[in-house]
Motif scaffolding. Structure first.
Motif, PDB file in Angstrom:
ATOM      1  N   VAL A 164       0.819  -1.211   0.000  1.00  0.00           N
ATOM      2  CA  VAL A 164       0.000   0.000   0.000  1.00  0.00           C
ATOM      3  C   VAL A 164       0.856   1.266   0.000  1.00  0.00           C
ATOM      4  CG1 VAL A 164      -2.019  -1.050   1.051  1.00  0.00           C
ATOM      5  CG2 VAL A 164      -0.285  -0.104   2.534  1.00  0.00           C
ATOM      6  N   GLY A 165       0.612   2.131  -0.991  1.00  0.00           N
ATOM      7  CA  GLY A 165       1.246   3.432  -1.029  1.00  0.00           C
ATOM      8  C   GLY A 165       2.724   3.403  -1.340  1.00  0.00           C
ATOM      9  N   VAL A 166       3.068   3.186  -2.613  1.00  0.00           N
ATOM     10  CA  VAL A 166       4.480   3.144  -2.992  1.00  0.00           C
ATOM     11  C   VAL A 166       5.128   4.511  -2.771  1.00  0.00           C
ATOM     12  CG1 VAL A 166       6.107   2.675  -4.859  1.00  0.00           C
ATOM     13  CG2 VAL A 166       4.035   1.296  -4.629  1.00  0.00           C
ATOM     14  N   GLY A 167       4.385   5.597  -3.016  1.00  0.00           N
ATOM     15  CA  GLY A 167       4.875   6.932  -2.714  1.00  0.00           C
ATOM     16  C   GLY A 167       4.538   7.339  -1.293  1.00  0.00           C
ATOM     17  N   ILE A 168       3.241   7.552  -1.015  1.00  0.00           N
ATOM     18  CA  ILE A 168       2.764   7.963   0.311  1.00  0.00           C
ATOM     19  C   ILE A 168       1.621   7.056   0.742  1.00  0.00           C
ATOM     20  CG2 ILE A 168       1.662   9.800   1.655  1.00  0.00           C
ATOM     21  CD1 ILE A 168       2.948  11.832  -0.212  1.00  0.00           C
ATOM     22  N   CYS A 169       1.695   6.543   1.966  1.00  0.00           N
ATOM     23  CA  CYS A 169       0.571   5.846   2.585  1.00  0.00           C
ATOM     24  C   CYS A 169       0.011   6.760   3.662  1.00  0.00           C
ATOM     25  CB  CYS A 169       1.018   4.522   3.180  1.00  0.00           C
ATOM     26  SG  CYS A 169      -0.322   3.629   4.002  1.00  0.00           S
ATOM     27  N   ASN A 170      -1.219   7.223   3.480  1.00  0.00           N
ATOM     28  CA  ASN A 170      -1.808   8.201   4.386  1.00  0.00           C
ATOM     29  C   ASN A 170      -3.015   7.638   5.122  1.00  0.00           C
ATOM     30  OD1 ASN A 170      -2.393  10.858   5.542  1.00  0.00           O
ATOM     31  ND2 ASN A 170      -4.143  10.857   4.145  1.00  0.00           N
ATOM     32  N   HIS A 171      -2.913   7.582   6.454  1.00  0.00           N
ATOM     33  CA  HIS A 171      -4.057   7.259   7.304  1.00  0.00           C
ATOM     34  C   HIS A 171      -4.570   8.507   8.024  1.00  0.00           C
ATOM     35  CE1 HIS A 171      -3.461   2.995   6.690  1.00  0.00           C
ATOM     36  NE2 HIS A 171      -2.232   3.049   7.161  1.00  0.00           N
ATOM     37  N   GLY A 172      -3.820   9.598   7.945  1.00  0.00           N
ATOM     38  CA  GLY A 172      -4.168  10.820   8.665  1.00  0.00           C
ATOM     39  C   GLY A 172      -4.653  11.909   7.734  1.00  0.00           C
ATOM     40  N   THR A 173      -3.879  13.004   7.654  1.00  0.00           N
ATOM     41  CA  THR A 173      -4.234  14.137   6.804  1.00  0.00           C
ATOM     42  C   THR A 173      -3.074  14.448   5.868  1.00  0.00           C
ATOM     43  OG1 THR A 173      -5.617  15.095   8.535  1.00  0.00           O
ATOM     44  CG2 THR A 173      -4.947  16.548   6.749  1.00  0.00           C
ATOM     45  N   LEU A 174      -3.353  14.425   4.575  1.00  0.00           N
ATOM     46  CA  LEU A 174      -2.362  14.757   3.553  1.00  0.00           C
ATOM     47  C   LEU A 174      -2.846  15.971   2.784  1.00  0.00           C
ATOM     48  CD1 LEU A 174       0.106  14.219   1.684  1.00  0.00           C
ATOM     49  CD2 LEU A 174      -1.375  12.645   0.395  1.00  0.00           C
ATOM     50  N   ASN A 175      -2.019  17.001   2.727  1.00  0.00           N
ATOM     51  CA  ASN A 175      -2.342  18.214   1.975  1.00  0.00           C
ATOM     52  C   ASN A 175      -1.222  18.467   0.976  1.00  0.00           C
ATOM     53  OD1 ASN A 175      -3.449  20.558   1.041  1.00  0.00           O
ATOM     54  ND2 ASN A 175      -3.219  21.711   2.940  1.00  0.00           N
ATOM     55  N   MET A 176      -1.453  18.083  -0.268  1.00  0.00           N
ATOM     56  CA  MET A 176      -0.468  18.264  -1.330  1.00  0.00           C
ATOM     57  C   MET A 176      -0.797  19.564  -2.056  1.00  0.00           C
ATOM     58  SD  MET A 176       0.552  15.519  -4.315  1.00  0.00           S
ATOM     59  CE  MET A 176       1.869  15.864  -5.491  1.00  0.00           C
ATOM     60  N   THR A 177      -0.116  20.645  -1.648  1.00  0.00           N
ATOM     61  CA  THR A 177      -0.400  21.966  -2.221  1.00  0.00           C
ATOM     62  C   THR A 177       0.435  22.247  -3.457  1.00  0.00           C
ATOM     63  OG1 THR A 177       1.237  23.037  -0.779  1.00  0.00           O
ATOM     64  CG2 THR A 177      -1.021  22.855   0.057  1.00  0.00           C
ATOM     65  N   GLY A 178       1.313  21.350  -3.774  1.00  0.00           N
ATOM     66  CA  GLY A 178       2.177  21.468  -4.947  1.00  0.00           C
ATOM     67  C   GLY A 178       3.147  20.308  -4.943  1.00  0.00           C
ATOM     68  N   GLY A 179       4.163  20.395  -5.774  1.00  0.00           N
ATOM     69  CA  GLY A 179       5.159  19.340  -5.816  1.00  0.00           C
ATOM     70  C   GLY A 179       4.799  18.246  -6.800  1.00  0.00           C
ATOM     71  N   THR A 180       5.687  17.261  -6.887  1.00  0.00           N
ATOM     72  CA  THR A 180       5.553  16.199  -7.886  1.00  0.00           C
ATOM     73  C   THR A 180       5.801  14.837  -7.259  1.00  0.00           C
ATOM     74  OG1 THR A 180       6.334  17.673  -9.647  1.00  0.00           O
ATOM     75  CG2 THR A 180       6.430  15.309 -10.082  1.00  0.00           C
ATOM     76  N   ILE A 181       4.915  13.895  -7.554  1.00  0.00           N
ATOM     77  CA  ILE A 181       5.147  12.483  -7.265  1.00  0.00           C
ATOM     78  C   ILE A 181       5.238  11.782  -8.609  1.00  0.00           C
ATOM     79  CG2 ILE A 181       4.292  10.391  -6.157  1.00  0.00           C
ATOM     80  CD1 ILE A 181       2.717  12.124  -4.236  1.00  0.00           C
ATOM     81  N   GLU A 182       6.368  11.155  -8.885  1.00  0.00           N
ATOM     82  CA  GLU A 182       6.544  10.572 -10.209  1.00  0.00           C
ATOM     83  C   GLU A 182       7.354   9.280 -10.159  1.00  0.00           C
ATOM     84  OE1 GLU A 182       8.621  13.347 -12.645  1.00  0.00           O
ATOM     85  OE2 GLU A 182      10.326  13.526 -11.303  1.00  0.00           O
ATOM     86  N   SER A 183       7.140   8.472 -11.205  1.00  0.00           N
ATOM     87  CA  SER A 183       7.900   7.236 -11.404  1.00  0.00           C
ATOM     88  C   SER A 183       7.820   6.298 -10.207  1.00  0.00           C
ATOM     89  CB  SER A 183       9.363   7.568 -11.737  1.00  0.00           C
ATOM     90  OG  SER A 183       9.445   8.379 -12.890  1.00  0.00           O
TER      91      SER A 183
END
Length: 212
Positions: A138-157
């Protein structure tokens, strides 16, 4: 009490092997492990780090809403906050199962966020080049059970195998993706959610501002 860690340089080649406690095998955070009332600001680089279960680079653990403010082991449950700042780069980290029957999966190649944890990913931050290892589910980049706020940035590959879910983000908490956020070149093989896998009765994902 409150504690704050600021990371400006490079963390590389770290490993957390873990141990069995409270009936389960756990290792949290290949580079950084966070618990109650901690704040961590990442300005620099984390690369080539490994943990056996939770958070190849950064793991929050034991932050749960059980027992009216206390976790199952009797310690107070207080929020922890992680900020991935502009210029931050997390890459080539992983969680691996390790062959332990009491812990059949790993979660969060870059970041594992527990129930009362909070993660903010700002414009200019990057999570990249993650490929699951054996039982990574579960979640190769981010596994979130709480609060995730992605206001920018890049998740790739980010690439998952073996029927795993959530190549970029696995969410069963509250996630918001907005601003200039980009999720690209993330793939699942035999699972679901190349970009985001959302699951759970109270789980919510909000995507706005033409993000993705």
């Amino acid at each position: 009490g409150n504690s704050t860690l600021n990371v400006y340089g490079t963390i590389t080649g770290c490993e957390t092997l873990g141990k069995t406690f409270y009936g389960a095998f756990n290792a949290v955070g290949g580079a950084i492990s966070m618990e109650n009332h901690a704040t961590v600001n990442i300005y620099g680089t984390i690369t080539n780090c490994t943990t056996v279960t939770y958070g190849g680079a950064i793991g929050m653990f034991g932050i749960t809403p059980l027992h009216t403010g206390y976790s199952a082991n009797g310690f107070p449950t207080l929020a922890a906050n992680l900020y991935l700042k502009s210029g931050c780069s997390i890459s080539n980290c992983t969680g691996t199962h390790g062959g332990v029957s009491t812990q059949p999966y790993a979660a969060g190649g870059a970041v594992f966020c527990d129930f009362l944890g909070s993660v903010v990913m700002e414009d200019g931050a990057t999570i990249s080049n993650f490929t699951e290892s054996n039982y990574f589910t579960v979640g190769v980049g981010i596994c979130n059970h709480g609060t995730l706020n992605m206001t920018g940035g890049t998740i790739e590959s980010c690439v998952s195998r073996s029927g795993s879910n959530g190549a970029a983000i696995y969410n069963d908490g509250t996630a918001t993706v907005s601003g200039n956020s980009i999720i690209q070149n993330c793939t699942v093989n035999g699972g679901a959610g190349g970009a985001i896998f959302n699951t759970g009765t109270d789980a919510t994902v909000t995507i706005k501002d033409n993000a993705l």
